[in-house]
Design a protein around this motif. Structure first.
Motif, PDB file in Angstrom:
ATOM      1  N   ASP A   1      -4.684 -26.646 -19.905  1.00 38.45           N
ATOM      2  CA  ASP A   1      -3.853 -25.271 -19.890  1.00 38.45           C
ATOM      3  C   ASP A   1      -2.779 -25.198 -20.832  1.00 38.45           C
ATOM      4  O   ASP A   1      -2.447 -24.000 -21.487  1.00 38.45           O
ATOM      5  CB  ASP A   1      -3.272 -24.896 -18.355  1.00 38.45           C
ATOM      6  N   TRP A   2      -2.006 -26.153 -21.094  1.00 41.19           N
ATOM      7  CA  TRP A   2      -0.813 -26.143 -22.066  1.00 41.19           C
ATOM      8  C   TRP A   2      -1.435 -25.819 -23.517  1.00 41.19           C
ATOM      9  O   TRP A   2      -0.823 -25.257 -24.206  1.00 41.19           O
ATOM     10  CB  TRP A   2       0.032 -27.402 -22.082  1.00 41.19           C
ATOM     11  N   GLN A   3      -2.589 -26.369 -23.809  1.00 40.60           N
ATOM     12  CA  GLN A   3      -3.274 -25.977 -24.985  1.00 40.60           C
ATOM     13  C   GLN A   3      -3.722 -24.385 -25.160  1.00 40.60           C
ATOM     14  O   GLN A   3      -3.395 -23.848 -26.093  1.00 40.60           O
ATOM     15  CB  GLN A   3      -4.603 -27.002 -25.232  1.00 40.60           C
ATOM     16  N   LEU A   4      -4.370 -24.104 -23.938  1.00 38.67           N
ATOM     17  CA  LEU A   4      -4.795 -22.592 -24.046  1.00 38.67           C
ATOM     18  C   LEU A   4      -3.792 -21.781 -24.209  1.00 38.67           C
ATOM     19  O   LEU A   4      -3.730 -20.589 -24.844  1.00 38.67           O
ATOM     20  CB  LEU A   4      -5.497 -22.598 -22.553  1.00 38.67           C
ATOM     21  N   ALA A   5      -2.570 -21.997 -23.909  1.00 40.44           N
ATOM     22  CA  ALA A   5      -1.140 -21.129 -24.033  1.00 40.44           C
ATOM     23  C   ALA A   5      -0.937 -20.972 -25.478  1.00 40.44           C
ATOM     24  O   ALA A   5      -0.194 -19.819 -25.806  1.00 40.44           O
ATOM     25  CB  ALA A   5      -0.047 -21.482 -23.343  1.00 40.44           C
ATOM     26  N   SER A   6      -1.497 -21.816 -26.321  1.00 41.23           N
ATOM     27  CA  SER A   6      -1.211 -21.640 -27.727  1.00 41.23           C
ATOM     28  C   SER A   6      -2.123 -21.009 -28.492  1.00 41.23           C
ATOM     29  O   SER A   6      -3.310 -21.115 -28.733  1.00 41.23           O
ATOM     30  CB  SER A   6      -1.068 -23.052 -28.429  1.00 41.23           C
ATOM     31  N   GLU A   7      -1.652 -19.677 -29.078  1.00 44.58           N
ATOM     32  CA  GLU A   7      -2.720 -18.774 -29.540  1.00 44.58           C
ATOM     33  C   GLU A   7      -3.067 -19.230 -30.980  1.00 44.58           C
ATOM     34  O   GLU A   7      -4.009 -18.756 -31.647  1.00 44.58           O
ATOM     35  CB  GLU A   7      -2.194 -17.528 -29.620  1.00 44.58           C
ATOM     36  N   SER A   8      -2.523 -20.162 -31.403  1.00 46.44           N
ATOM     37  CA  SER A   8      -2.622 -20.785 -33.008  1.00 46.44           C
ATOM     38  C   SER A   8      -4.057 -21.634 -32.651  1.00 46.44           C
ATOM     39  O   SER A   8      -4.648 -22.185 -33.798  1.00 46.44           O
ATOM     40  CB  SER A   8      -1.796 -21.491 -33.482  1.00 46.44           C
ATOM     41  N   LEU A   9      -4.265 -22.219 -31.248  1.00 49.87           N
ATOM     42  CA  LEU A   9      -5.450 -23.085 -31.404  1.00 49.87           C
ATOM     43  C   LEU A   9      -6.796 -22.316 -31.282  1.00 49.87           C
ATOM     44  O   LEU A   9      -6.913 -21.430 -30.492  1.00 49.87           O
ATOM     45  CB  LEU A   9      -5.303 -23.656 -30.110  1.00 49.87           C
TER      46      LEU A   9
ATOM     47  N   PRO B   1     -15.071 -22.851 -29.546  1.00 44.34           N
ATOM     48  CA  PRO B   1     -14.163 -21.934 -30.117  1.00 44.34           C
ATOM     49  C   PRO B   1     -13.533 -20.928 -28.991  1.00 44.34           C
ATOM     50  O   PRO B   1     -14.048 -20.919 -27.965  1.00 44.34           O
ATOM     51  CB  PRO B   1     -15.249 -20.717 -30.941  1.00 44.34           C
ATOM     52  N   ARG B   2     -12.472 -20.795 -29.348  1.00 42.63           N
ATOM     53  CA  ARG B   2     -11.377 -20.013 -28.591  1.00 42.63           C
ATOM     54  C   ARG B   2     -12.047 -18.613 -27.843  1.00 42.63           C
ATOM     55  O   ARG B   2     -12.005 -18.361 -26.839  1.00 42.63           O
ATOM     56  CB  ARG B   2     -10.055 -19.768 -28.969  1.00 42.63           C
ATOM     57  N   ARG B   3     -12.723 -18.005 -28.672  1.00 43.57           N
ATOM     58  CA  ARG B   3     -13.300 -16.715 -28.498  1.00 43.57           C
ATOM     59  C   ARG B   3     -14.277 -16.842 -27.456  1.00 43.57           C
ATOM     60  O   ARG B   3     -14.733 -15.673 -26.972  1.00 43.57           O
ATOM     61  CB  ARG B   3     -13.976 -15.977 -29.879  1.00 43.57           C
ATOM     62  N   VAL B   4     -14.967 -17.925 -26.945  1.00 48.96           N
ATOM     63  CA  VAL B   4     -15.924 -17.932 -26.097  1.00 48.96           C
ATOM     64  C   VAL B   4     -15.412 -18.557 -24.570  1.00 48.96           C
ATOM     65  O   VAL B   4     -16.031 -18.664 -23.734  1.00 48.96           O
ATOM     66  CB  VAL B   4     -17.228 -18.831 -26.433  1.00 48.96           C
TER      67      VAL B   4
ATOM     68  N   ASN C   1     -21.552 -20.354 -21.340  1.00 48.96           N
ATOM     69  CA  ASN C   1     -22.947 -20.526 -21.211  1.00 48.96           C
ATOM     70  C   ASN C   1     -23.876 -20.157 -22.538  1.00 48.96           C
ATOM     71  O   ASN C   1     -24.566 -21.004 -22.830  1.00 48.96           O
ATOM     72  CB  ASN C   1     -23.487 -19.771 -19.917  1.00 48.96           C
ATOM     73  N   ALA C   2     -23.548 -19.350 -23.107  1.00 52.28           N
ATOM     74  CA  ALA C   2     -24.158 -18.830 -24.175  1.00 52.28           C
ATOM     75  C   ALA C   2     -23.951 -19.889 -25.291  1.00 52.28           C
ATOM     76  O   ALA C   2     -25.043 -20.326 -25.900  1.00 52.28           O
ATOM     77  CB  ALA C   2     -23.953 -17.291 -24.716  1.00 52.28           C
ATOM     78  N   PHE C   3     -22.854 -20.033 -25.642  1.00 54.58           N
ATOM     79  CA  PHE C   3     -22.378 -21.187 -26.384  1.00 54.58           C
ATOM     80  C   PHE C   3     -23.212 -22.466 -26.265  1.00 54.58           C
ATOM     81  O   PHE C   3     -23.777 -23.013 -27.374  1.00 54.58           O
ATOM     82  CB  PHE C   3     -20.929 -21.290 -26.673  1.00 54.58           C
TER      83      PHE C   3
ATOM     84  N   ARG D   1     -25.071 -12.340 -29.548  1.00 56.94           N
ATOM     85  CA  ARG D   1     -23.648 -12.357 -29.702  1.00 56.94           C
ATOM     86  C   ARG D   1     -23.216 -13.651 -28.874  1.00 56.94           C
ATOM     87  O   ARG D   1     -23.972 -13.692 -27.789  1.00 56.94           O
ATOM     88  CB  ARG D   1     -22.919 -11.114 -29.308  1.00 56.94           C
ATOM     89  N   LEU D   2     -22.287 -14.141 -28.958  1.00 57.78           N
ATOM     90  CA  LEU D   2     -21.816 -15.059 -28.175  1.00 57.78           C
ATOM     91  C   LEU D   2     -20.491 -14.735 -27.643  1.00 57.78           C
ATOM     92  O   LEU D   2     -20.021 -15.392 -26.640  1.00 57.78           O
ATOM     93  CB  LEU D   2     -21.423 -16.636 -29.052  1.00 57.78           C
ATOM     94  N   ASP D   3     -19.889 -13.773 -28.390  1.00 54.73           N
ATOM     95  CA  ASP D   3     -18.456 -13.552 -27.932  1.00 54.73           C
ATOM     96  C   ASP D   3     -18.104 -11.950 -27.566  1.00 54.73           C
ATOM     97  O   ASP D   3     -16.971 -11.294 -27.775  1.00 54.73           O
ATOM     98  CB  ASP D   3     -17.644 -13.982 -28.828  1.00 54.73           C
TER      99      ASP D   3
END
Length: 472
Positions: A161-169, A182-185, A392-394, A407-409
């Motif tokens: 969760d702490w990693q997800l809070a960083s939008e730079s990741l 990827p963050r986008r999926v 799931n798609a990824f 598309r994946l995202d």
């Protein structure tokens, strides 16, 4: 109302009142009690949802099928919380289920002297019901109707969760995926960090406390993800898939006449000639995207069957049926494609995928839909919309090589897939890689072998039965 009971070792089930979770949980309950007849019986507690007609119709049909070894019991009706109080379906449905704790406790306790309850099975959004099991001294198990890859993410969410809070990741290392994800999926509700995020964290902590987790997958499909779950303090995991209701909704379809007319149309099509587009029991797309799909379909020139539904009229509600497709499709589309395609409302998806005319499936990538397509050897073009479908798609495209990508995202209302991309994706699906089609056909055989005596899923189910009996 007391539950009727028998002296066998008993398991109790409760599931989220949504087709994608309720249907596989019911089928798993049937498989469990039938695995070694006479050793276990089950009672399935149904949450009434008269305000959702499709689910209500399904639950009513289940009540009529109660038998000695699998009984269905309708819990008392509870008014759902107002959707206006929530920002996500996850928070709304989790809160609604949480309201049923007392009803669940009463239903189990009323007959506890006549039964030996050896386990309570809950699903993805019913984890709060394990509080009842703890009070009654009953072991809790999770029936996970999503893939093992997503389970690894859900279990590790409190750590990640702490990693997800960083939008730079931009990418995340998740133990159930060989590739960086990827963050986008990632699950959008979790990423938005609102009420759905809070509920997911609560569910994740509950999952880790279960005595066991049953996953609707098979070793041959998700070997890497399942192997990753054996590391760390994860509850014992049982892969018992594929768990499918192969009749789908055909037995209780709310519009039997439409279902039968769709089957008659398919019967008139050549073998392996039709692309099937369907976005799930909760899936729908907005007008601009629908029009781009229509243009892409027409340009691609393949025969098609398109299950098209109208977006919800109410906040967090289910899709509805169009009164007329003309209101959303391009002018003249239905007339121009009358010889090559059919647009319809909700269909019994599993029955459609089994039809010999179907050659490809444009899917939202819900896990039940993926398993149905693999069971029948039908390749998928991915078009995820909500929930964990993007992950799931990824997994299907990048990890397993079992699907092609449209598309994946994709996020409806934010993105627009143009007609050219739709056309290109359908061409790849219907005329593409012979190796992919062969790989999907091979997985079809593995799905069947896993369920046969001494198959991997059969053995896993046997181990689960033995553990449940030992709980007595």
């Amino acid at each position: 109302m007391a539950l009727t009971s028998h002296p066998e070792n008993e398991v109790i089930f409760i599931a989220t009142p949504a087709m994608g979770m309720l249907s596989p949980a019911v089928e798993f309950a049937r498989r469990l009690v039938d695995h070694n007849p006479g050793r276990l019986s089950a009672t399935f507690l149904l949450i009434p949802v008269p305000h959702w007609p499709t689910i209500h119709s399904y639950t009513q049909s289940l009540l009529a099928t109660s038998s000695h070894n699998l009984r269905f019991f309708l819990l008392p009706t509870t008014n759902p919380p107002s959707p206006d109080h929530f920002h996500s379906y996850v928070a709304h449905i989790s809160s609604f289920i949480d309201q049923h704790k007392r009803n669940v406790k009463n239903a189990i306790s009323n007959d506890s002297k006549r039964r030996v309850v050896v386990g309570l099975f809950v699903d993805l959004f019913c984890s709060s019901i394990t509080d009842v099991a703890d009070e009654l001294g009953i072991p809790s198990y999770l029936f996970f109707a999503s893939p093992a890859g997503f389970l690894s993410f859900a279990l590790d969410l409190p750590i990640l969760d702490w990693q997800l809070a960083s939008e730079s990741l931009t990418e995340l290392s998740i133990r159930g995926f060989a590739n960086s994800v990827p963050r986008r999926v990632l699950h959008r509700v979790v990423m938005e960090r609102g009420d759905g995020h809070s509920w997911y964290l609560q569910h994740a902590r509950k999952y880790a406390q279960m005595k066991g987790i049953v996953v609707n997958t098979l070793q041959e499909l998700e070997a890497f993800a399942l192997g990753s779950l054996s590391r760390g303090a994860t509850p014992t995991t049982y892969s018992v898939g594929t768990i499918l209701n192969l009749n789908g909704s055909a037995q209780w379809h709310p519009d039997r006449a439409q279902h039968e007319s769709v089957i008659r149309w398919l019967d008139d099509q050549p073998t392996s000639s039709v692309v099937f587009l369907c976005f799930g029991s909760l899936g729908s797309l907005r007008g601009p995207q629908v029009r781009e799909i229509a243009i892409g379909l027409e340009r691609a020139g393949f025969r098609f069957l398109w299950s098209l539904r109208e977006p919800p009229k109410a906040n967090l509600g289910p899709p509805t049926e169009f009164s007329s497709f003309d209101e959303v499709l391009p002018i003249g589309f239905l007339e121009r494609t009358a010889r090559m395609g059919l647009v319809c409302g909700w269909v019994a998806q599993a029955t459609i995928l089994a039809h010999q005319a179907i050659a490809g499936f444009v899917s939202h990538c819900g896990w039940n839909s993926i398993l149905e397509s693999l069971w029948w050897g039908v390749p998928i073009a991915t078009w995820p919309i909500y929930a964990e479908q993007h992950m799931n798609a990824f997994e299907m495209v990048k990890e397993l090589g079992l699907s092609v990508e449209i598309r994946l995202d994709y996020w409806d209302g934010i993105d627009l897939v143009p007609a050219e991309e739709v056309e290109r994706g359908i061409n790849r699906l219907m005329e593409g890689d012979d190796m992919l089609r062969a790989k999907v056909k091979g997985m079809r055989e593995k799905c069947r072998m896993a369920l046969m005596e001494n198959g991997t899923s059969y053995q896993s189910m046997s181990a689960l039965v033995e553990e449940l009996i030992a709980n007595n």
